[in-house]
Design a protein around this motif. Structure first.
Motif, PDB file in Angstrom:
ATOM      1  N   GLN A 136      -3.267  35.411 -18.646  1.00  0.00           N
ATOM      2  CA  GLN A 136      -3.024  34.331 -17.693  1.00  0.00           C
ATOM      3  C   GLN A 136      -4.069  34.337 -16.590  1.00  0.00           C
ATOM      4  O   GLN A 136      -4.562  33.286 -16.187  1.00  0.00           O
ATOM      5  CB  GLN A 136      -1.619  34.471 -17.099  1.00  0.00           C
ATOM      6  CG  GLN A 136      -0.502  34.378 -18.126  1.00  0.00           C
ATOM      7  CD  GLN A 136       0.861  34.562 -17.506  1.00  0.00           C
ATOM      8  OE1 GLN A 136       1.019  34.532 -16.288  1.00  0.00           O
ATOM      9  NE2 GLN A 136       1.875  34.775 -18.336  1.00  0.00           N
ATOM     10  N   THR A 145      -0.788  30.996  -6.808  1.00  0.00           N
ATOM     11  CA  THR A 145       0.508  31.284  -7.396  1.00  0.00           C
ATOM     12  C   THR A 145       1.478  31.733  -6.322  1.00  0.00           C
ATOM     13  O   THR A 145       1.106  32.487  -5.408  1.00  0.00           O
ATOM     14  CB  THR A 145       0.404  32.373  -8.478  1.00  0.00           C
ATOM     15  OG1 THR A 145       1.708  32.640  -9.005  1.00  0.00           O
ATOM     16  CG2 THR A 145      -0.175  33.662  -7.943  1.00  0.00           C
ATOM     17  N   SER A 146       2.690  31.246  -6.410  1.00  0.00           N
ATOM     18  CA  SER A 146       3.775  31.672  -5.511  1.00  0.00           C
ATOM     19  C   SER A 146       3.387  31.584  -4.041  1.00  0.00           C
ATOM     20  O   SER A 146       3.719  32.464  -3.242  1.00  0.00           O
ATOM     21  CB  SER A 146       4.220  33.099  -5.855  1.00  0.00           C
ATOM     22  OG  SER A 146       4.621  33.200  -7.199  1.00  0.00           O
ATOM     23  N   GLU A 149      -2.974  32.184  -2.413  1.00  0.00           N
ATOM     24  CA  GLU A 149      -4.221  31.705  -3.012  1.00  0.00           C
ATOM     25  C   GLU A 149      -5.344  32.654  -2.640  1.00  0.00           C
ATOM     26  O   GLU A 149      -5.504  33.023  -1.471  1.00  0.00           O
ATOM     27  CB  GLU A 149      -4.543  30.297  -2.520  1.00  0.00           C
ATOM     28  CG  GLU A 149      -5.814  29.710  -3.125  1.00  0.00           C
ATOM     29  CD  GLU A 149      -6.062  28.287  -2.677  1.00  0.00           C
ATOM     30  OE1 GLU A 149      -7.105  27.709  -3.049  1.00  0.00           O
ATOM     31  OE2 GLU A 149      -5.206  27.729  -1.949  1.00  0.00           O
ATOM     32  N   VAL A 177       5.529  35.845 -10.271  1.00  0.00           N
ATOM     33  CA  VAL A 177       4.384  35.049 -10.721  1.00  0.00           C
ATOM     34  C   VAL A 177       4.880  34.145 -11.853  1.00  0.00           C
ATOM     35  O   VAL A 177       4.820  34.504 -13.034  1.00  0.00           O
ATOM     36  CB  VAL A 177       3.223  35.946 -11.181  1.00  0.00           C
ATOM     37  CG1 VAL A 177       2.032  35.107 -11.612  1.00  0.00           C
ATOM     38  CG2 VAL A 177       2.818  36.907 -10.070  1.00  0.00           C
ATOM     39  N   GLN A 179       4.287  30.459 -11.929  1.00  0.00           N
ATOM     40  CA  GLN A 179       3.365  29.361 -12.229  1.00  0.00           C
ATOM     41  C   GLN A 179       2.017  29.671 -11.597  1.00  0.00           C
ATOM     42  O   GLN A 179       1.945  29.950 -10.402  1.00  0.00           O
ATOM     43  CB  GLN A 179       3.913  28.036 -11.703  1.00  0.00           C
ATOM     44  CG  GLN A 179       3.045  26.834 -12.064  1.00  0.00           C
ATOM     45  CD  GLN A 179       3.681  25.534 -11.631  1.00  0.00           C
ATOM     46  OE1 GLN A 179       4.793  25.520 -11.102  1.00  0.00           O
ATOM     47  NE2 GLN A 179       2.984  24.434 -11.836  1.00  0.00           N
ATOM     48  N   VAL A 180       0.975  29.626 -12.395  1.00  0.00           N
ATOM     49  CA  VAL A 180      -0.354  30.053 -11.952  1.00  0.00           C
ATOM     50  C   VAL A 180      -1.346  28.924 -12.141  1.00  0.00           C
ATOM     51  O   VAL A 180      -1.387  28.286 -13.200  1.00  0.00           O
ATOM     52  CB  VAL A 180      -0.834  31.304 -12.737  1.00  0.00           C
ATOM     53  CG1 VAL A 180      -2.215  31.726 -12.260  1.00  0.00           C
ATOM     54  CG2 VAL A 180       0.158  32.439 -12.575  1.00  0.00           C
ATOM     55  N   THR A 181      -2.146  28.667 -11.110  1.00  0.00           N
ATOM     56  CA  THR A 181      -3.294  27.773 -11.213  1.00  0.00           C
ATOM     57  C   THR A 181      -4.547  28.638 -11.132  1.00  0.00           C
ATOM     58  O   THR A 181      -4.831  29.239 -10.097  1.00  0.00           O
ATOM     59  CB  THR A 181      -3.298  26.734 -10.082  1.00  0.00           C
ATOM     60  OG1 THR A 181      -2.075  25.988 -10.125  1.00  0.00           O
ATOM     61  CG2 THR A 181      -4.475  25.785 -10.231  1.00  0.00           C
ATOM     62  N   ASN A 182      -5.276  28.701 -12.243  1.00  0.00           N
ATOM     63  CA  ASN A 182      -6.452  29.563 -12.335  1.00  0.00           C
ATOM     64  C   ASN A 182      -7.709  28.703 -12.233  1.00  0.00           C
ATOM     65  O   ASN A 182      -7.964  27.842 -13.078  1.00  0.00           O
ATOM     66  CB  ASN A 182      -6.452  30.336 -13.658  1.00  0.00           C
ATOM     67  CG  ASN A 182      -7.440  31.486 -13.650  1.00  0.00           C
ATOM     68  OD1 ASN A 182      -8.438  31.461 -12.945  1.00  0.00           O
ATOM     69  ND2 ASN A 182      -7.160  32.504 -14.442  1.00  0.00           N
TER      70      ASN A 182
END
Length: 304
Positions: A136, A145-146, A149, A177, A179-182
């Motif tokens: 992930q 996430t959460s 940033e 953790v 939902q993650v925006t990578n």
């Protein structure tokens, strides 16, 4: 009284005798030897792990650098915890002479009781495993996430450490953790809106911005391709907005937007196109009508 004196003499003989100090010295030497051995095993293990990943980087089965760094840290931490746990067991059993079997049995019963209240701990460990297994995110990635940033510094068995761009460190349980925006996986997209006054010709403004955009990939390595002019995005009160987009390296979409904005502004200024300012038109109640207003009024009456 004689009994007490006799016991005191026996206790003093025991304290001053060589057997006690030989046993204490032997226990201390065992503790030192076990500690040194554990440190040596951890150091050698870390070097072997580094060498294994170096050989894999040149072999047929390759992995990304960020995933390699993540797995390296995780394996090193697991090795360290395992060796230190074994060293503590050896010290308690071999150096101090404690009954480890009974101690472990009691710890197992206590652990079973505690386990019912440690569901979050189990969830964090399982979530950490899936974070690594599913890739992930990895160490060095810039994520959101959460509510945190920043750049991932460490992925542990229970927590993940994220350092924000202003220096704060966020420690998140892996179970949180969700939902993650990578931002580090794919190239970014810089979106820039350039305000141009209505007095300026739109085709001339677009030509100026397009000319300067063609030079940006050679000047700045963060900009992957020539920025593209999408067109007029909106019509405002005193200006129209020209939107420009550009593909950038991962995590550099914000830096790319600042670069495009600066270069576009300098180019427009050099061609006498100023950045528009807010306008306010005021009319006075007692102001005399102008000749143009009188003429328009007469034409309106004639139409009636």
């Amino acid at each position: 009284m004689d009994f007490i004196n006799k016991k005191m003499e026996e206790f003093w003989d025991y304290l001053s005798g060589p057997e006690l100090w030989i046993a204490i010295g032997g226990a201390i030497l065992k503790i030192i030897a076990i500690t040194i051995l554990a440190l040596i095993v951890v150091r050698i293990g870390n070097k072997l792990i580094d060498r294994i990943f170096e050989s894999r980087s040149s072999g047929p089965f390759r992995m990304t650098e960020r995933r390699e760094v993540t797995l390296t840290k995780l394996i090193k931490n697991t090795l360290k915890y395992t060796v230190y746990f074994i060293a503590i067991i050896m010290i308690l059993d071999g150096a101090l002479g404690l009954e480890i079997g009974a101690l472990l049995a009691g710890a197992g019963v206590a652990g079973l009781a505690i386990g019912f209240g440690a569901q979050n701990l189990v969830r964090d460990i399982i979530s950490g495993f899936f974070i690594i297994f599913e890739d992930q995110f990895s160490v060095g990635d810039y994520i959101l996430t959460s509510g945190a940033e920043g750049t991932v510094e460490e992925i542990g068995m229970r927590t993940t450490k994220i350092k924000s761009w202003t220096g704060e460190q966020h420690v998140l349980p892996n179970g949180n953790v969700t939902q993650v925006t990578n931002y580090s996986v794919h190239n970014g997209l810089a979106v820039v809106d350039v305000n141009v006054p209505y007095e300026s010709d739109i085709y001339r403004a677009e030509k100026i911005i397009d000319d300067v955009s063609k030079t940006l990939p050679d000047k700045y390595e963060v900009i992957v391709d020539v920025p593209e002019i999408i067109g007029v995005q909106t019509l405002e009160t005193s200006h129209y907005v020209i939107r420009v987009i550009a593909e950038t390296l991962p995590e550099y979409q914000w830096a790319g937007a600042r670069i495009i904005r600066k270069e576009a502004q300098d180019a427009l200024y050099s061609h006498d196109i100023q950045i528009p300012a807010p306008r306010l038109v005021m009319y006075s109640r007692h102001q005399e009508p102008t000749s143009l207003e009188i003429q328009r009024g007469q034409e309106h009456k004639g139409d009636e």
